[in-house]
Design a protein around this motif. Structure first.
Motif, PDB file in Angstrom:
ATOM      1  N   MET A   1       1.536  -3.637  11.981  1.00 35.94           N
ATOM      2  CA  MET A   1       1.124  -3.548  10.508  1.00 35.94           C
ATOM      3  C   MET A   1       0.417  -4.330   9.912  1.00 35.94           C
ATOM      4  N   PRO A   2      -0.741  -3.156   9.311  1.00 40.92           N
ATOM      5  CA  PRO A   2      -1.665  -4.084   8.737  1.00 40.92           C
ATOM      6  C   PRO A   2      -1.751  -4.549   7.547  1.00 40.92           C
ATOM      7  N   THR A   3      -1.896  -5.537   7.134  1.00 42.14           N
ATOM      8  CA  THR A   3      -1.878  -6.247   5.813  1.00 42.14           C
ATOM      9  C   THR A   3      -3.022  -6.710   5.022  1.00 42.14           C
ATOM     10  N   GLN A   4      -2.864  -6.485   4.018  1.00 39.37           N
ATOM     11  CA  GLN A   4      -4.056  -6.461   3.088  1.00 39.37           C
ATOM     12  C   GLN A   4      -3.744  -7.790   1.380  1.00 39.37           C
ATOM     13  N   GLN A   5      -4.570  -8.536   1.585  1.00 37.18           N
ATOM     14  CA  GLN A   5      -4.100  -9.586   0.555  1.00 37.18           C
ATOM     15  C   GLN A   5      -5.036  -9.086  -0.641  1.00 37.18           C
ATOM     16  N   ILE A   6      -4.020  -8.797  -1.605  1.00 37.02           N
ATOM     17  CA  ILE A   6      -4.714  -8.143  -2.547  1.00 37.02           C
ATOM     18  C   ILE A   6      -4.547  -9.652  -4.289  1.00 37.02           C
ATOM     19  N   THR A   7      -4.911  -8.951  -5.333  1.00 34.35           N
ATOM     20  CA  THR A   7      -4.463  -9.960  -6.448  1.00 34.35           C
ATOM     21  C   THR A   7      -4.919  -8.949  -7.342  1.00 34.35           C
ATOM     22  N   PHE A   8      -4.027  -8.567  -8.300  1.00 36.81           N
ATOM     23  CA  PHE A   8      -4.265  -7.927  -9.415  1.00 36.81           C
ATOM     24  C   PHE A   8      -3.635  -8.952 -10.850  1.00 36.81           C
ATOM     25  N   PRO A   9      -4.572  -8.064 -11.500  1.00 37.41           N
ATOM     26  CA  PRO A   9      -3.687  -8.858 -13.406  1.00 37.41           C
ATOM     27  C   PRO A   9      -2.789  -8.475 -13.794  1.00 37.41           C
ATOM     28  N   GLY A  10      -2.340  -9.983 -13.857  1.00 41.55           N
ATOM     29  CA  GLY A  10      -0.872  -9.244 -14.221  1.00 41.55           C
ATOM     30  C   GLY A  10      -0.414  -9.260 -15.642  1.00 41.55           C
ATOM     31  N   HIS A  11       0.596  -9.942 -16.962  1.00 42.54           N
ATOM     32  CA  HIS A  11       0.948  -8.950 -17.836  1.00 42.54           C
ATOM     33  C   HIS A  11       0.001 -10.089 -19.032  1.00 42.54           C
ATOM     34  N   ALA A  12       0.301 -11.159 -18.236  1.00 37.35           N
ATOM     35  CA  ALA A  12      -0.912 -12.471 -19.641  1.00 37.35           C
ATOM     36  C   ALA A  12      -2.890 -12.595 -19.216  1.00 37.35           C
ATOM     37  N   GLY A  13      -2.071 -11.326 -18.169  1.00 38.46           N
ATOM     38  CA  GLY A  13      -4.005 -11.202 -17.746  1.00 38.46           C
ATOM     39  C   GLY A  13      -4.271 -12.462 -16.583  1.00 38.46           C
ATOM     40  N   THR A  14      -3.707 -13.409 -16.259  1.00 39.03           N
ATOM     41  CA  THR A  14      -3.924 -13.826 -15.240  1.00 39.03           C
ATOM     42  C   THR A  14      -3.446 -13.189 -13.212  1.00 39.03           C
ATOM     43  N   GLN A  15      -4.111 -13.937 -12.453  1.00 37.32           N
ATOM     44  CA  GLN A  15      -3.969 -12.612 -11.481  1.00 37.32           C
ATOM     45  C   GLN A  15      -3.253 -13.118 -11.151  1.00 37.32           C
ATOM     46  N   LEU A  16      -2.497 -12.237  -9.986  1.00 32.33           N
ATOM     47  CA  LEU A  16      -1.132 -12.416  -9.074  1.00 32.33           C
ATOM     48  C   LEU A  16      -1.451 -11.762  -7.858  1.00 32.33           C
ATOM     49  N   ALA A  17      -0.963 -12.595  -7.003  1.00 28.66           N
ATOM     50  CA  ALA A  17      -1.196 -12.059  -5.402  1.00 28.66           C
ATOM     51  C   ALA A  17      -0.061 -11.235  -5.406  1.00 28.66           C
ATOM     52  N   ALA A  18      -0.551 -11.009  -3.950  1.00 26.39           N
ATOM     53  CA  ALA A  18       0.261  -9.676  -3.751  1.00 26.39           C
ATOM     54  C   ALA A  18       0.420  -9.274  -2.002  1.00 26.39           C
ATOM     55  N   ARG A  19       0.477  -9.148  -1.407  1.00 30.34           N
ATOM     56  CA  ARG A  19       0.470  -8.721  -0.291  1.00 30.34           C
ATOM     57  C   ARG A  19       1.229  -6.631  -0.219  1.00 30.34           C
ATOM     58  N   LEU A  20      -0.405  -5.834  -0.053  1.00 33.38           N
ATOM     59  CA  LEU A  20      -0.157  -4.959   0.729  1.00 33.38           C
ATOM     60  C   LEU A  20       0.659  -4.337   2.165  1.00 33.38           C
ATOM     61  N   ASP A  21       1.639  -4.363   2.524  1.00 33.55           N
ATOM     62  CA  ASP A  21       2.071  -3.913   4.370  1.00 33.55           C
ATOM     63  C   ASP A  21       1.400  -2.337   4.067  1.00 33.55           C
ATOM     64  N   LEU A  22       0.408  -2.486   5.431  1.00 31.06           N
ATOM     65  CA  LEU A  22       0.334  -0.354   4.664  1.00 31.06           C
ATOM     66  C   LEU A  22       0.713   0.008   6.637  1.00 31.06           C
ATOM     67  N   PRO A  23       0.849   1.482   6.749  1.00 35.92           N
ATOM     68  CA  PRO A  23       1.439   1.807   7.976  1.00 35.92           C
ATOM     69  C   PRO A  23       0.456   1.881   9.061  1.00 35.92           C
ATOM     70  N   GLU A  24       0.640   2.239  10.216  1.00 32.68           N
ATOM     71  CA  GLU A  24      -0.781   2.175  11.663  1.00 32.68           C
ATOM     72  C   GLU A  24      -1.127   3.291  10.858  1.00 32.68           C
ATOM     73  N   GLY A  25      -0.744   4.529  11.106  1.00 31.22           N
ATOM     74  CA  GLY A  25      -1.558   5.613  10.250  1.00 31.22           C
ATOM     75  C   GLY A  25      -1.614   6.377   9.010  1.00 31.22           C
ATOM     76  N   PRO A  26      -1.017   7.223   8.812  1.00 31.26           N
ATOM     77  CA  PRO A  26      -1.525   8.049   7.042  1.00 31.26           C
ATOM     78  C   PRO A  26      -0.164   7.111   6.253  1.00 31.26           C
ATOM     79  N   VAL A  27      -1.410   6.796   4.852  1.00 29.99           N
ATOM     80  CA  VAL A  27       0.118   6.516   3.580  1.00 29.99           C
ATOM     81  C   VAL A  27       0.642   8.018   3.264  1.00 29.99           C
ATOM     82  N   LEU A  28       2.000   8.037   3.590  1.00 24.76           N
ATOM     83  CA  LEU A  28       2.799   9.261   2.937  1.00 24.76           C
ATOM     84  C   LEU A  28       3.904   8.735   1.307  1.00 24.76           C
ATOM     85  N   ALA A  29       3.435   7.400   1.378  1.00 23.70           N
ATOM     86  CA  ALA A  29       4.080   7.173  -0.261  1.00 23.70           C
ATOM     87  C   ALA A  29       3.750   5.518   0.113  1.00 23.70           C
ATOM     88  N   THR A  30       4.203   5.473  -1.085  1.00 25.61           N
ATOM     89  CA  THR A  30       3.458   3.687  -1.572  1.00 25.61           C
ATOM     90  C   THR A  30       5.429   3.509  -2.248  1.00 25.61           C
TER      91      THR A  30
END
Length: 409
Positions: free
Chosen positions: A1-30
């Protein structure tokens, strides 16, 4: 299972750390996963559920709320309301990637947060709660001994799970004033409630209140014998399986057309964990199975062994082939049972002349119905013509290549 380590801005503008676990094949939903109070995105339950959903084509974003795990910001400045806003920010981030979430999953206080956040995430079609409180103020029992100090001084440091956290008066007032009844009644999405009757942290009555407040479609699954954190691997597997089966009813998981030369699509096998041998097997969005090894060989015995699946393929193909022939002939075949056993036997290698051991599959075919001796004999001949039989007998060419992925976190 490929996993992307990402960040995005939260409610106060600070960066939130996240993992996006992706299917081996096409993404059918999130899906978007919210963790429990003072936990992190990496708790075992979150990892397992994300892995199971990814195996069936659903990408999962799990992130640390502000001030927790690897996310920036101060936990002391957060509240239940800020957690809800962080969830909406996560959904907005996913939308910018063309992956607006259709499924929200929340564990404990995270479950309460997804119920509240659903109104701000219009793409959602299904909401799942695990051990969630009906009243967010329920979490105050975790630091009940410090409430007087918090009220008097404005904040207090408490120990939760062996770690120090500063709880502010604003946080306590926010959870005390938060109510979910209206949000649940107006959910406008399918709801799945999972809860353990023995949950000593959030009592089962909370699940009953959530379920009663919701409109249909709604479902309840008991996690009998599970602790609040769903810490045992077997319990996490069960919860993941229930969510995966339920989600397919409310989210369109239609796969793209299969590649040329593979009319049945691609079957994907994903390791569940580096520990043991348990494997997720997903064939399209509809068919899932586990492969494993027996306990004696270091497995957890949650699924058939690889050779068990080979035997199953031979047995199923034999039965189908015999049925097709009898149906075409109009013969009175009432039932078929095929028993397969697999073993290694000594044989003489045809090319080297050296003694060797080969695989032997012993197949016993049971035919039910008023069949003549000639018909039974012919059906036994037909059994040998099943495609899997021929593949095993004649061998197949297997081409293996290594697929590179971006570095996983």
């Amino acid at each position: 299972m490929p996993t992307q380590q990402i960040t995005f801005p939260g409610h106060a503008g600070t960066q939130l750390a996240a993992r996006l676990d992706l299917p081996e094949g096409p993404v059918l939903a999130t899906a978007l996963f919210a963790h429990c109070f003072t936990c992190s995105k990496d708790i075992p339950a979150a990892r397992r559920i994300a892995g199971r959903l990814a195996a069936m084509g659903i990408a999962v974003l799990r992130f640390d709320f502000t001030g927790l795990g690897h996310s920036e910001g101060e936990f002391a400045n957060t509240s239940f309301s800020s957690n809800v806003t962080d969830l909406i920010a996560a959904a907005q981030y996913l939308a910018t990637r063309g992956m607006a979430p259709e499924l929200l999953i929340g564990h404990s206080l995270g479950g309460a947060a997804v119920l509240r956040a659903r109104g701000g995430i219009p793409s959602v079609k299904g909401v799942v709660t695990l051990g969630a409180p009906f009243d967010p103020g329920h979490v105050a029992h975790n630091f009940a001994g410090a409430l007087d100090e918090i009220d008097t001084r404005g904040s207090a440091e408490v120990s939760l799970g062996g770690r120090p956290f500063t709880i502010s008066r604003a946080f306590v007032e926010d959870i005390r004033s938060a109510t979910l009844g209206t949000a649940i009644a107006d959910l406008n999405a399918a709801l799945l409630v999972l809860h353990a009757p023995q949950d000593a942290i959030v009592g089962i009555e909370n699940a009953a209140q959530i379920f009663k407040a919701a409109k249909h479609p709604k479902s309840f699954v008991t996690l009998d014998g599970t602790d609040h954190l769903i810490s045992r691997a077997r319990d996490a597997e069960y919860a993941a399986e229930m969510i995966a089966a339920w989600a397919g009813r409310y989210i369109d998981l239609s796969p793209p057309a299969p590649p040329p030369g593979a009319p049945e699509g691609i079957l994907r096998v994903s390791e569940v964990s580096p520990d043991g041998f348990l494997q997720d097997i997903q064939s399209g969005p509809d068919h899932h199975a586990y492969a494993d090894e027996p306990l004696a060989y270091g497995g957890s015995n949650l699924g058939m062994s690889p050779y068990g699946f080979v035997s199953a393929g031979l047995g199923a193909c034999t039965s189908m082939t015999v049925r097709m022939y009898a149906r075409r002939k109009g013969w009175p075949l009432q039932g078929i049972r095929v028993e397969i056993s697999h073993d290694k036997v000594h044989a003489q290698d045809a090319t080297t002349g050296n003694p060797s051991r080969i695989d032997q599959f012993t197949r016993v075919v049971h035919l039910q119905g008023e069949l003549s001796a000639e018909q039974r004999s012919r059906l036994l001949e037909i059994a040998d013509k099943c495609p899997v039989h021929r593949t095993l007998e004649h061998g197949a060419k297997i081409v293996t290549r290594l697929q590179s992925h971006p570095a996983a976190a």
